[in-house]
Design a protein around this motif. Structure first.
Motif, short mmCIF file in Angstrom:
data_model
loop_
_atom_site.label_atom_id
_atom_site.label_comp_id
_atom_site.label_asym_id
_atom_site.label_seq_id
_atom_site.Cartn_x
_atom_site.Cartn_y
_atom_site.Cartn_z
N ALA A 108 0.83 -1.21 0.00
CA ALA A 108 0.00 0.00 0.00
C ALA A 108 0.86 1.26 0.00
O ALA A 108 0.55 2.24 -0.69
CB ALA A 108 -0.94 0.00 1.21
N GLY A 109 1.94 1.24 0.75
CA GLY A 109 2.81 2.40 0.80
C GLY A 109 3.46 2.69 -0.54
O GLY A 109 3.53 3.84 -0.97
N ALA A 110 3.93 1.65 -1.20
CA ALA A 110 4.58 1.82 -2.50
C ALA A 110 3.63 2.36 -3.55
O ALA A 110 4.04 3.07 -4.47
CB ALA A 110 5.19 0.50 -2.95
N GLU A 113 -0.53 7.57 -3.10
CA GLU A 113 -0.41 8.83 -3.82
C GLU A 113 0.80 9.64 -3.33
O GLU A 113 1.52 10.25 -4.12
CB GLU A 113 -1.69 9.65 -3.64
N LEU A 114 1.02 9.62 -2.02
CA LEU A 114 2.13 10.38 -1.44
C LEU A 114 3.48 9.90 -1.97
O LEU A 114 4.39 10.69 -2.18
CB LEU A 114 2.09 10.26 0.09
N GLU A 115 3.60 8.58 -2.19
CA GLU A 115 4.88 8.00 -2.61
C GLU A 115 4.99 7.80 -4.12
O GLU A 115 5.97 7.22 -4.59
CB GLU A 115 5.10 6.67 -1.90
N TRP A 121 8.24 5.60 -7.95
CA TRP A 121 9.19 5.75 -9.05
C TRP A 121 10.38 4.83 -8.88
O TRP A 121 10.86 4.20 -9.84
CB TRP A 121 9.66 7.21 -9.13
N PHE A 122 10.87 4.74 -7.66
CA PHE A 122 12.02 3.89 -7.37
C PHE A 122 11.73 2.44 -7.75
O PHE A 122 12.54 1.77 -8.42
CB PHE A 122 12.37 3.99 -5.88
N VAL A 123 10.58 1.94 -7.36
CA VAL A 123 10.20 0.56 -7.69
C VAL A 123 10.04 0.39 -9.20
O VAL A 123 10.54 -0.57 -9.80
CB VAL A 123 8.89 0.17 -6.98
N ALA A 124 9.36 1.33 -9.83
CA ALA A 124 9.04 1.19 -11.25
C ALA A 124 10.24 1.36 -12.17
O ALA A 124 10.30 0.74 -13.24
CB ALA A 124 7.96 2.21 -11.64
#
Length: 274
Positions: A108-110, A113-115, A121-124
């Protein structure tokens, strides 16, 4: 003409792949994957590699193994303890790596909207899927614009006070003769942070992406020649940390405050986190 690190439509291309992992590191990655699945089991939503190993630029005995685990729920203290156990075991078992790091986040955190323009972006863009469902399927494409710059590194001022505390602790814990050696991990991590922040400061103007710290410093120097030598030196220290406490003090007393002020002026300040 297609810009560095971007696809034909101007979006940042995902870097790294399992196929680029150097042969020497493949046993480490295979063991890490099995260990993560065994330890976290149904709690794990997905696992990722990031850093030099999936980019194919890792150096035997010098590079670390970086893992990001997205859990189905918010990480608990027990989860963090399990992650530390995995880190310590991998570092002990494999001489190929100089340490292992396991970053824990929630699904959920990843995807929040805030992240979206930081962790998302880091994950993607910077993480290589290792196990489970890829969260990038639920995230947008990203351009190297001012919004991304602000939300990734627009919080440097917050780090400066933390770094000063860590430098003071490192100074207090060791004798003067050992202080430079004790400072090496801090020199390495803070140098990396400053180089990446300097690069994202100018990233929208350059209109491209790279994870190579030396290239980041060179790109920065095109726009801020008066500070170019400092960032080039920081890029060197990020790979070969030297200079000890003197370098760290120059970071928190000069380069860091200047960079934080200029970043806020150009891109604004990152959205506050809870």
């Amino acid at each position: 003409m297609q810009s560095m690190g971007l696809d034909s439509q101007g979006y940042i291309e995902r870097e790294g792949s399992l196929g680029r992992i150097p042969r020497a590191f493949r046993p480490v990655v295979a063991t890490a994957r099995d260990r993560v699945l065994d330890v976290f089991g149904a709690r794990l939503h997905s696992a990722y590699l990031y850093g030099s190993i999936p980019r194919g630029t890792a150096r035997v005995g010098r590079s670390d193994l970086d893992l990001l685990l997205a859990l189905r729920e918010e990480p608990t203290n027990a989860d963090r303890a399990d992650a530390r156990t995995i880190e310590e075991a991998l570092d002990k078992e494999f001489q190929q790596i100089d340490g292992a790091g396991v970053l824990l986040v929630s699904r959920a955190g990843a995807l929040s909207e805030l992240e979206r323009y930081d962790l998302g972006w880091f994950v993607a863009c910077l993480c290589t899927p290792l196990a489970g469902e890829d969260l990038a399927e639920y995230l947008p494409r990203y351009r190297p614009d001012s919004l991304l710059a602000r939300e990734t590194n627009g919080d440097l001022a917050l780090f400066l006070s933390r770094w000063r505390e860590r430098i003071a602790e490192a100074t207090a814990e060791v004798g003067a003769g050992d202080s430079d050696e004790a400072a090496r991990p801090l020199v390495r991590s803070i140098s990396r942070h400053l180089v990446r922040t300097g690069f994202t400061l100018v990233m929208p103007r350059w209109n491209g992406w790279t994870s190579d710290l030396h290239e980041m410093a060179e790109v920065f120097g095109r726009y801020y020649p008066e500070r170019a030598a400092e960032l080039r030196a920081a890029a060197v220290a990020a790979y070969e940390p030297t200079g000890g406490l003197a370098v760290l003090r120059s970071y928190v007393d000069d380069l860091g405050p200047w960079l934080a002020e200029e970043y806020a002026r150009v891109h604004g300040i990152k959205e506050p986190r809870p």
